[in-house]
Design an enzyme around this catalytic site. Structure first.
Site, PDB file in Angstrom:
ATOM      1  N   GLU A  38       5.014  -9.360   1.829  1.00  0.00           N
ATOM      2  CA  GLU A  38       5.918  -8.294   1.423  1.00  0.00           C
ATOM      3  C   GLU A  38       5.379  -7.005   2.062  1.00  0.00           C
ATOM      4  OE1 GLU A  38       6.295  -7.766  -2.804  1.00  0.00           O
ATOM      5  OE2 GLU A  38       7.703  -6.103  -2.547  1.00  0.00           O
ATOM      6  N   ARG A 264      -5.691 -18.706  -4.923  1.00  0.00           N
ATOM      7  CA  ARG A 264      -5.896 -17.415  -4.250  1.00  0.00           C
ATOM      8  C   ARG A 264      -7.363 -17.232  -3.971  1.00  0.00           C
ATOM      9  NH1 ARG A 264      -1.478 -14.092  -5.298  1.00  0.00           N
ATOM     10  NH2 ARG A 264      -2.427 -12.118  -4.730  1.00  0.00           N
ATOM     11  N   LYS A 274      -2.654  -5.647  -4.195  1.00  0.00           N
ATOM     12  CA  LYS A 274      -2.155  -4.511  -3.417  1.00  0.00           C
ATOM     13  C   LYS A 274      -1.905  -3.291  -4.299  1.00  0.00           C
ATOM     14  CE  LYS A 274       0.753  -7.044  -0.996  1.00  0.00           C
ATOM     15  NZ  LYS A 274       1.934  -7.419  -0.207  1.00  0.00           N
TER      16      LYS A 274
HETATM   17  P1  ATP Z   1      -0.878  -8.844  -3.934  1.00  0.00           P
HETATM   18  O1  ATP Z   1      -1.211  -9.460  -5.251  1.00  0.00           O
HETATM   19  O2  ATP Z   1      -2.084  -8.391  -3.180  1.00  0.00           O
HETATM   20  O3  ATP Z   1       0.166  -7.794  -4.017  1.00  0.00           O
HETATM   21  P2  ATP Z   1       1.110 -10.624  -2.956  1.00  0.00           P
HETATM   22  O4  ATP Z   1       1.041 -12.087  -3.183  1.00  0.00           O
HETATM   23  O5  ATP Z   1       2.105  -9.872  -3.743  1.00  0.00           O
HETATM   24  O6  ATP Z   1      -0.353 -10.039  -3.057  1.00  0.00           O
HETATM   25  P3  ATP Z   1       2.410 -10.888  -0.475  1.00  0.00           P
HETATM   26  O7  ATP Z   1       2.611  -9.910   0.596  1.00  0.00           O
HETATM   27  O8  ATP Z   1       3.600 -11.367  -1.219  1.00  0.00           O
HETATM   28  O9  ATP Z   1       1.346 -10.277  -1.444  1.00  0.00           O
HETATM   29  O10 ATP Z   1       1.583 -12.129   0.070  1.00  0.00           O
HETATM   30  C1  ATP Z   1       1.949 -12.853   1.216  1.00  0.00           C
HETATM   31  C2  ATP Z   1       1.331 -14.215   1.145  1.00  0.00           C
HETATM   32  O11 ATP Z   1      -0.087 -14.106   1.053  1.00  0.00           O
HETATM   33  C3  ATP Z   1       1.800 -14.976  -0.067  1.00  0.00           C
HETATM   34  O12 ATP Z   1       2.150 -16.285   0.346  1.00  0.00           O
HETATM   35  C4  ATP Z   1       0.630 -14.982  -0.983  1.00  0.00           C
HETATM   36  O13 ATP Z   1       0.583 -16.138  -1.743  1.00  0.00           O
HETATM   37  C5  ATP Z   1      -0.547 -14.900  -0.020  1.00  0.00           C
HETATM   38  N1  ATP Z   1      -1.683 -14.247  -0.670  1.00  0.00           N
HETATM   39  C6  ATP Z   1      -1.707 -13.027  -1.237  1.00  0.00           C
HETATM   40  N2  ATP Z   1      -2.910 -12.776  -1.795  1.00  0.00           N
HETATM   41  C7  ATP Z   1      -3.674 -13.878  -1.554  1.00  0.00           C
HETATM   42  C8  ATP Z   1      -5.017 -14.238  -1.867  1.00  0.00           C
HETATM   43  N3  ATP Z   1      -5.814 -13.420  -2.537  1.00  0.00           N
HETATM   44  N4  ATP Z   1      -5.463 -15.442  -1.450  1.00  0.00           N
HETATM   45  C9  ATP Z   1      -4.655 -16.278  -0.767  1.00  0.00           C
HETATM   46  N5  ATP Z   1      -3.392 -15.994  -0.440  1.00  0.00           N
HETATM   47  C10 ATP Z   1      -2.892 -14.814  -0.835  1.00  0.00           C
HETATM   48 MG    MG Z   2       4.219 -11.292  -3.370  1.00  0.00          MG
END
Ligand code: ATP
Ligand code: MG
Length: 553
Positions: A38, A264, A274
């Site tokens: 995102e 994760r 984030k």
């Molecule tokens: P955040 O909690 O940091 O906002 P998010 O999952 O909302 O993370 P996205 O931009 O939606 O952020 O993430 C893109 C991809 O990266 C998703 O498939 C998510 O599952 C993966 N991802 C995000 N954080 C992690 C992590 N700590 N370890 C492994 N994969 C991750």
């Molecule tokens: Mg997300």
């Protein structure tokens, strides 16, 4: 990517893919994955895990990977984030070719699929307020209740949804919901929202839309349209999987990817959400998303970490379903392991102590030389100026040495790296008793490489020429947080207030003149020229390397 570390190939996701190929569920070479960020912030090392996994498995099985921006939340998203994310994925060494997509590319199709659900009586327009909707939803222990609008006719729903799209209603007046089961033990299935009204300009589609699809509705359909053979996501989506499947089972799309969840990445002494990273940036606790103390890809890059080290780290942590927090030492181990082989080595004195050679007679000094890397000849040699006035590290001198001391003390000898042996004859102090200068004798026949002196000094220390060396700001970074597991509500009070130590070092002129950016300062650590501020070196990692992966400290 040819230089990527070969993965273990034995984790549950790779086994599953191999199984699917053997069972001819997917053709070999047809493995298709996606990385779906995102664009509401910068990528962090947790994302790197997902990137390495998605691009890594596709590559290993001869398949392809989409970079798909999940841009369904226009308030928080921006093109600046999109650009930064693309730069980071590329820097990590991965290539999506022409498979760059956005959820917003599919807005027209998503709308049509929503209409299809309404026609089949699988979705309805609800007009409860947000607060009422929460009340009707029930709790983990109590079932929800049906909304009074749940029984609307297909015609009425079609009409209302078309008018939502046409902009007739204010934000929040209506919501399109899936008609599943308000009593489901899985709250995600209690008639989840599919579309919301939001009069917000979107960074790509402008004002074309005033209704935006939810993540759960969008993601599965994009996966299906792109022919994603394995939709890999993190464990928090496990409870959403029934919804993923429910949507795809009810629309006319001829592909149904399996969603497979993995844990994760968490890392000690940092935060990864984030939202929290954004707060650190916004409130000025760090200097930006690319502050070298941040766990972002941009921060790690500015810190001097290499893409190869991050890929190695991701390969070592592996892929499982167990949530855990990885030790920072493992990342540091991977960084050292890579820089040890690749970074040229030079000398820099972080806390200079002046040394005057009493018997040095060459006017204007001389030029010595040393290899940039003793085990990596390809890096070549550099010139090292030497004269009668030098700097050594303050910590390499002890007036009263502890037993077995291998550095300099009164009356003792030490070798200056790539130069001569010296003996300390006199200690000069200021009015406060602080040592400000050493007067020494050097042995002209003890030159490195042609030593005929027969002298046996106990140790070797680094040094720089006083005149020829250059003053440079050095930033030594420590952990950003004082505790291994900072908490979402207390993390600001857990910030390490001493996470940067700034000093003025003296560096060898060859380091300043080199086009290289990353160096080992011999006996001190690994440093990188700051990409933004000239004349500044960031410490990537210290030299300490007692950590053994898998074997404790
Ligand atoms: P955040 O909690 O940091 O906002 P998010 O999952 O909302 O993370 P996205 O931009 O939606 O952020 O993430 C893109 C991809 O990266 C998703 O498939 C998510 O599952 C993966 N991802 C995000 N954080 C992690 C992590 N700590 N370890 C492994 N994969 C991750
Ligand atoms: Mg997300």
């Amino acid at each position: 990517m040819s230089d990527s570390p070969t993965n273990h190939g034995s984790d549950f996701i790779r086994s599953r893919i191999r199984q699917d190929i053997d069972a001819e569920v997917v053709p070999a070479g047809g493995v298709t994955t996606r990385f779906p960020p995102e664009p509401n912030g910068y990528l962090h090392i947790g994302h790197a895990k997902s990137i390495c996994l998605n691009f890594g498995v596709a590559e290993e099985f001869g398949g392809v990977t989409y970079l798909r921006f999940d841009d369904t939340n226009p308030e928080k998203e921006s093109d600046a984030y999109v650009q930064a994310i693309m730069a980071d994925v590329r820097w990590l060494g991965f290539d999506w070719g022409d498979r760059l997509t956005h959820a917003s590319d599919y807005f027209p199709q998503l709308y049509d699929f929503a209409v299809e659900l309404i026609r089949n009586n699988d979705a309805y327009v609800d007009s409860l307020t947000a607060e009422q909707m929460r009340e009707y939803r029930g709790t983990l222990t109590e079932p929800g209740r049906d909304s009074p609008y749940r029984g609307r006719s297909v015609e009425e729903n079609l009409d209302l949804f078309a008018r939502m799209k046409a902009g007739e209603f204010a934000d929040g007046a209506h919501v399109l919901r899936a008609k599943i089961d308000m009593a489901s033990p899985n709250i995600n299935l209690r008639d989840p929202a599919l579309y919301r009204i939001r009069h917000v300009t979107h960074q790509r589609t402008g004002d074309d839309w005033v209704i935006y699809p939810t993540y759960d509705f969008t993601h599965c359909i994009c996966d299906a349209l792109e022919g994603i053979t394995h939709s890999l996501c993190t464990l928090e989506f496990e409870d959403h999987r029934p919804l993923y499947d429910w949507v795809l089972d009810r629309i006319n799309v001829n592909f149904h990817p399996p969603q497979i969840e993995f844990s994760r990445l968490g890392l000690e002494y940092t935060v990864m959400s984030k939202r929290l990273l954004n707060q650190l940036v916004r409130d000025g606790h760090v200097r930006g998303w690319d502050d070298p103390r941040m766990p972002t890809i941009a921060g790690l890059r500015r810190r001097g970490v290499t893409p190869a080290a991050i890929r190695d780290f991701c390969s070592r942590i592996g892929v499982t379903k167990q949530d855990n927090r990885v030790e920072m030492e493992l990342l540091e181990f991977c960084v050292r392991a890579d820089l040890e082989k690749t970074a040229p080595r030079g000398m820099a004195v972080l806390e200079p102590l002046k040394v005057t050679i009493n018997n040095y007679a060459e006017a204007g000094g001389e030029t010595l030389s040393g290899p940039w890397h003793a085990q990596n000849e390809a890096l070549g040699e550099r010139a090292i100026p030497f004269s009668g006035t030098l700097f050594i590290e303050r910590s390499d001198f002890e007036e009263v040495p502890p037993p077995k001391y291998k550095r300099l003390s009164p009356g003792e000898m030490v070798r200056l790296r790539y130069a001569y042996i010296i003996r300390c004859d006199e200690v000069v102090k200021d009015a406060d008793g602080e040592v400000v200068e050493l007067k020494v004798t050097y042995f002209p026949d003890s030159k490195s490489g042609s030593d005929t002196s027969g002298l046996k000094p106990k140790g070797v220390i680094h040094w720089v020429d006083a005149e020829a060396s250059l003053p440079r700001e050095v930033r030594n970074f420590e952990r950003l947080f004082n505790v291994p597991a900072p908490t979402a509500d207390g993390f600001l009070s857990q910030i390490n207030q001493a996470s940067v130590e700034v000093m003025t070092a003296r560096i060898e002129p060859a380091i300043a003149a080199s086009d290289e950016t990353r160096f080992q300062f011999e006996r001190v650590g690994y440093f990188v020229k700051d990409a933004e501020e000239t004349g500044v070196f960031n410490r990537t990692v210290s030299l300490r390397d007692s950590y053994k992966p898998g074997g404790g400290k």
